[in-house]
Design an enzyme around this catalytic site. Structure first.
Site, PDB file in Angstrom:
ATOM      1  N   ARG A  84       9.845  -5.841   0.031  1.00  0.00           N
ATOM      2  CA  ARG A  84       9.854  -5.165  -1.276  1.00  0.00           C
ATOM      3  C   ARG A  84      10.203  -3.693  -1.140  1.00  0.00           C
ATOM      4  O   ARG A  84      10.949  -3.141  -1.956  1.00  0.00           O
ATOM      5  CB  ARG A  84       8.486  -5.301  -1.957  1.00  0.00           C
ATOM      6  CG  ARG A  84       8.247  -6.682  -2.521  1.00  0.00           C
ATOM      7  CD  ARG A  84       7.053  -6.684  -3.455  1.00  0.00           C
ATOM      8  NE  ARG A  84       6.733  -8.035  -3.877  1.00  0.00           N
ATOM      9  CZ  ARG A  84       5.684  -8.361  -4.624  1.00  0.00           C
ATOM     10  NH1 ARG A  84       4.846  -7.412  -5.034  1.00  0.00           N
ATOM     11  NH2 ARG A  84       5.465  -9.606  -4.963  1.00  0.00           N
TER      12      ARG A  84
ATOM     13  N   GLU B 251       2.094 -19.658  -2.715  1.00  0.00           N
ATOM     14  CA  GLU B 251       2.236 -19.579  -4.168  1.00  0.00           C
ATOM     15  C   GLU B 251       3.532 -20.229  -4.589  1.00  0.00           C
ATOM     16  O   GLU B 251       4.592 -19.912  -4.049  1.00  0.00           O
ATOM     17  CB  GLU B 251       2.313 -18.110  -4.609  1.00  0.00           C
ATOM     18  CG  GLU B 251       0.979 -17.427  -4.738  1.00  0.00           C
ATOM     19  CD  GLU B 251       1.184 -15.965  -5.131  1.00  0.00           C
ATOM     20  OE1 GLU B 251       1.520 -15.707  -6.299  1.00  0.00           O
ATOM     21  OE2 GLU B 251       1.017 -15.096  -4.259  1.00  0.00           O
TER      22      GLU B 251
ATOM     23  N   ARG C 293       1.826 -16.851   1.928  1.00  0.00           N
ATOM     24  CA  ARG C 293       1.281 -17.110   0.597  1.00  0.00           C
ATOM     25  C   ARG C 293       1.850 -18.424   0.057  1.00  0.00           C
ATOM     26  O   ARG C 293       3.050 -18.520  -0.194  1.00  0.00           O
ATOM     27  CB  ARG C 293       1.656 -15.971  -0.373  1.00  0.00           C
ATOM     28  CG  ARG C 293       1.185 -14.595   0.056  1.00  0.00           C
ATOM     29  CD  ARG C 293      -0.257 -14.303  -0.310  1.00  0.00           C
ATOM     30  NE  ARG C 293      -0.772 -13.150   0.415  1.00  0.00           N
ATOM     31  CZ  ARG C 293      -0.702 -11.879   0.004  1.00  0.00           C
ATOM     32  NH1 ARG C 293      -0.167 -11.601  -1.164  1.00  0.00           N
ATOM     33  NH2 ARG C 293      -1.184 -10.902   0.751  1.00  0.00           N
TER      34      ARG C 293
ATOM     35  N   GLU D   3       5.245  -3.302  -7.853  1.00  0.00           N
ATOM     36  CA  GLU D   3       4.159  -3.119  -6.889  1.00  0.00           C
ATOM     37  C   GLU D   3       4.637  -3.371  -5.463  1.00  0.00           C
ATOM     38  O   GLU D   3       5.277  -4.376  -5.193  1.00  0.00           O
ATOM     39  CB  GLU D   3       3.028  -4.104  -7.242  1.00  0.00           C
ATOM     40  CG  GLU D   3       1.799  -3.955  -6.416  1.00  0.00           C
ATOM     41  CD  GLU D   3       1.446  -5.241  -5.680  1.00  0.00           C
ATOM     42  OE1 GLU D   3       1.372  -6.296  -6.328  1.00  0.00           O
ATOM     43  OE2 GLU D   3       1.280  -5.175  -4.454  1.00  0.00           O
TER      44      GLU D   3
ATOM     45  N   ARG E  59      10.815 -11.550  -6.638  1.00  0.00           N
ATOM     46  CA  ARG E  59      10.049 -10.689  -5.737  1.00  0.00           C
ATOM     47  C   ARG E  59       8.986 -11.422  -4.930  1.00  0.00           C
ATOM     48  O   ARG E  59       8.207 -10.787  -4.217  1.00  0.00           O
ATOM     49  CB  ARG E  59       9.429  -9.533  -6.515  1.00  0.00           C
ATOM     50  CG  ARG E  59       8.369  -9.948  -7.516  1.00  0.00           C
ATOM     51  CD  ARG E  59       8.075  -8.836  -8.510  1.00  0.00           C
ATOM     52  NE  ARG E  59       6.942  -9.225  -9.335  1.00  0.00           N
ATOM     53  CZ  ARG E  59       5.733  -8.705  -9.218  1.00  0.00           C
ATOM     54  NH1 ARG E  59       5.489  -7.778  -8.339  1.00  0.00           N
ATOM     55  NH2 ARG E  59       4.750  -9.128 -10.000  1.00  0.00           N
ATOM     56  N   HIS E  60       8.927 -12.733  -5.012  1.00  0.00           N
ATOM     57  CA  HIS E  60       7.934 -13.484  -4.245  1.00  0.00           C
ATOM     58  C   HIS E  60       8.573 -14.254  -3.096  1.00  0.00           C
ATOM     59  O   HIS E  60       9.585 -14.916  -3.266  1.00  0.00           O
ATOM     60  CB  HIS E  60       7.188 -14.467  -5.147  1.00  0.00           C
ATOM     61  CG  HIS E  60       6.179 -13.804  -6.023  1.00  0.00           C
ATOM     62  ND1 HIS E  60       6.485 -13.334  -7.272  1.00  0.00           N
ATOM     63  CD2 HIS E  60       4.866 -13.522  -5.812  1.00  0.00           C
ATOM     64  CE1 HIS E  60       5.405 -12.785  -7.814  1.00  0.00           C
ATOM     65  NE2 HIS E  60       4.412 -12.881  -6.952  1.00  0.00           N
TER      66      HIS E  60
ATOM     67  N   SER F 257      -1.108  -3.079  -2.456  1.00  0.00           N
ATOM     68  CA  SER F 257      -2.377  -3.232  -3.130  1.00  0.00           C
ATOM     69  C   SER F 257      -3.438  -2.840  -2.115  1.00  0.00           C
ATOM     70  O   SER F 257      -3.351  -3.227  -0.947  1.00  0.00           O
ATOM     71  CB  SER F 257      -2.533  -4.688  -3.567  1.00  0.00           C
ATOM     72  OG  SER F 257      -3.530  -4.781  -4.526  1.00  0.00           O
TER      73      SER F 257
END
Lengths: 504, 504
Positions: A478, A278, A276, A427, A284-285, A430
């Site tokens: 996670r 991002e 990712r 989370e 948490r990323h 998903s």
């Protein structure tokens, strides 16, 4: 001199027996350690014991072992060492006497911390428990000691500092190690009891995940990570130079999992890296993490999928609880947390129910709005209070906040057959029932203003008969972080990658 | 009309019961199929049977099942279908009579191949074995049939063509499907019995690999794929845009495996993608493949590592032989090959012995020259003749042809403590004892004219005590290809990547 060098080398390679070695490579080896070559020749017959097996049952036996020098303290004619293997350690003593010369004690005292040594020693029962070691009832009286690999004298961090709970010993000026220093020197940081426990538990999560699904008839698949088009649009995707063209790193194995379902594999899982791009610098990323992915055809209702996934999670939680207590306790020593709670069957809340709980707690948000991270956490606390569980499913998300391939709820077009799963209010998964009809998928993509040309291959996958199916992707790091009650996902990634970290 | 549409939708989603659907979505559904809504309401209670369970024991029972229409042939007042689930299929009949109308037969005849249907049918024993189906002793008499997912009428390839052995039926003008067409339409090609068998066996290889190593005390690790420097030099490495900088895709997890050894994990394995930017368009090269990687500390001799790896391979071969005969036979039908042979303990040849065999066979090559691919294959045939094994280890490669981090042979500086492993004459693993001493590593790198600055992090990993260790990396796709006696690695990669292929 050449004899002891030879023995040193046997530990590196038996073939080394006749190999010459420059004397200045030998380091602080002392003549007191000289042993005859006959020992070397039969050295592969030597049995090395494990520190965890050193109990009073072995008292007065002469044993060989290989270990790291955890600490070393010279005191007059004696040198006390603590020898370590992973989370196990034992006290060892070299004392001037019949078996050891003055030079040998001096030699032992000079061995740098974290060096690897082979020792021959007799096991002795002790009167007073040695509280600082895992083997509290015995100590070793060393008769011979050889350095197998010498550590440089200045360590970039001290193991005892790296496992110290935050705040402990602050008055005495004792240090803790900040996260970047730990990660920069991961080879040393991973040697701590906390790290050993975390990653042995992580290995267990993967095994429990796969074993549970294999027992349920799932097939493991391997999906490509280099892809020609960004399936979820061009944002947040890493670009790769691919010979004379460009490619991308897969943001999820979803398309490939779905293709396997369309190819009659019925139920599939995969474990692999997910990328990712991002620019999120949060606790948490990660830009690269390990996805535990599931996809399955179902018969009549997508809740069959939810049940398969939640049961898998429950099997993981039970497996950890039953088989990894030592690791959990070890992590808890440094990072105290409440035991992880879960229900059977797993609690499933609908989005509207969750909103009602949040409204009641004073949160103002619209029906079709997505949950913010603080609201997810608040909801986690509310759920814990009301239902006493750290794990639950939130079902039927608003259609508007989910990707185009999510199956709409046929009873209420505002909602969708999609779900997230949460651990301690964060989370971890998903998922959704996917649209398996090419025509409906085209409509949904058009509604989302997605360029149909770019997702043609995806849509075409469903043109030759596709069963109804659903799935989800779980973030391994996670799960480990939240199960253990840790607060940063970098603690549960061996070599974490984020926008600012690419090394080691 | 709305009722049958509802039932159709129940198979997609139970919630769909009250969902309206445009009539033109319904396709060729006929009123003859109309059923009452009460069936729909309790539809999740319905048990679907598996085709493989349809035996004479179920004779005269009324069953529901979901399957693909494999073939369909109308003949007067009857329509013969073959229904398929993965590699299993059964003959099914719709005939005008008490239970089915003329319209229903016509409807059934019009269902496109590869569509997914739900049928209610009674199981009937047959007098004459149905040779063309896996279920030879029964057929189904269909009473109701519903289309769950309709395939487009023109398939890009026919499954029966895709599984036809090369050359078979050529005189009758029967087609086979070329590899690119298969790979371009992988969703359909993966439905063939051959593909199903290959990838179920591949799933088995991964499981056997992991289970064997877990039993030996190995820990599974996850290593990053995005790395900051190309550890083996800059050649053959893919570049990734990483925010404002550049990164690379890991060509192997080796550095990370070694770091775990230096971090006291003792024995580790990992299963994950490996990336090679080689412009090699051969039967055995992929730009992305799955590496089964092993690394372990050893006590006295790197042959401890060879033994662990060869034993793991032997456990995989045994597991496949004992538990995957169905799959092996299924692949053999299309691609005949000799059963895979192996010895216990595994044959280990030294490089000089192999050269002697090749010299004797008339091959001219120097002592320190690497084996060419044709010579590897020839050697494989010679070894098979002499020792009757398809699996062996070639040990002690010339130092000159191995990477800088390979431990030299202390007895003969021309050779090294390194090895390859071969299946049916092709390399599946490359491995070695690694240099674990920072100083020697620096010397070796300098000798190879490697920029020390670029491998500083690698060398630094060994400065704080590193045990002697070794390992190797196995190519999953090659293992599957060679075990099954296939001739192209693209057959054992679900979605292969090569310099010319990035899709699907």
């Amino acid at each position: 001199m050449s004899q002891q060098v030879d023995l040193l080398m046997t530990s590196i390679c038996l073939d080394a027996l006749s190999a010459p070695m420059a004397a200045d490579n030998v380091g602080p080896l002392s003549p007191a350690l000289c042993v005859c070559v006959c020992v070397c020749v039969c050295v592969t017959d030597r049995t090395l014991v494990q520190i965890q097996d050193l109990t009073p049952a072995k008292a007065d036996q002469l044993v060989w072992l290989r270990a790291r020098v955890h600490t070393s303290r010279a005191k007059g004619k004696q040198c006390f060492l603590v020898l370590r293997q992973q989370q196990f350690n034992v006290q060892a003593l070299v004392a001037v006497g019949d078996r050891a010369s003055k030079q040998m004690v001096k030699f032992a005292a000079n061995i740098t911390k974290e060096s690897i040594v082979d020792v021959e020693a007799s096991v002795r029962k002790v009167e007073l428990k040695i509280e600082s070691c895992s083997q509290q009832d015995v100590e070793l009286h060393i008769e011979r000691i050889f350095v197998i690999s010498q550590a440089e004298p200045r360590l970039p961090l001290q193991l005892e500092d790296a496992v110290r709970p935050d705040g402990e010993g602050e008055e005495e000026g004792r240090a803790t190690v900040n996260q970047d220093t730990k990660l920069d020197n991961r080879v040393i940081d991973l040697r701590t009891t906390t790290s050993q426990a975390i990653f042995r538990l992580q290995s267990g999560v993967c095994q429990l995940f796969r074993d549970t699904l294999t027992n349920k008839g799932f097939v493991e698949i391997q999906t490509p990570k280099i892809i020609s088009a960004a399936s979820e649009g061009g944002a947040n995707v890493f670009t790769v130079s691919y010979f004379k063209t460009s490619a991308y790193l897969a943001q999820s194995p979803q398309l490939y999992k779905q293709m396997c379902i369309c190819a009659d594999f019925d139920k599939v899982f995969c474990v692999g890296p997910v990328f990712r791009a991002e620019d999120s610098n949060t606790h948490r990323h990660l830009t690269e993490f390990v996805g535990l992915d599931i996809e399955m055809a179902f018969n009549y209702h997508y809740h069959e999928v939810i049940e398969s996934i939640t049961d898998t999670m429950v099997q993981i939680f039970k497996g950890l609880r039953d088989n990894f207590q030592t690791e959990i306790q070890m992590v808890n020593k440094q990072y105290p947390s409440e035991p992880f709670k879960f229900l059977e069957p797993t609690l499933r809340l609908e989005y509207t129910e969750a909103l009602a709980m949040l409204h009641e707690a004073g949160v103002e948000m619209g029906d079709e709005e997505d949950l913010s991270t603080p609201n997810e956490k608040l909801l986690g606390r509310l759920v814990k209070e009301k239902y006493d569980t750290d794990f639950y499913v939130l079902d039927k998300y608003p259609l508007a906040v989910r990707p185009f391939y999510t199956m709409p709820d046929p009873n209420n077009p505002k909602y969708s057959n999609s779900y997230d799963m949460f651990m301690r209010g964060e989370e971890i998964l998903s998922g959704a029932q996917r649209v398996h009809d090419a025509q409906l998928l085209t409509e949904r993509a058009t509604h989302h203003q997605i360029d149909l040309e770019k997702i043609k291959a995806y849509i075409d996958s469903f043109r030759y008969g596709a069963p109804p199916h659903g799935g989800g992707g779980i973030g391994l790091e996670r799960v480990c972080m939240l199960y253990l009650g840790l607060h940063n996902v970098r603690q549960t990634s061996m070599f974490p990658r984020d926008p600012k970290r690419l090394t080691p």
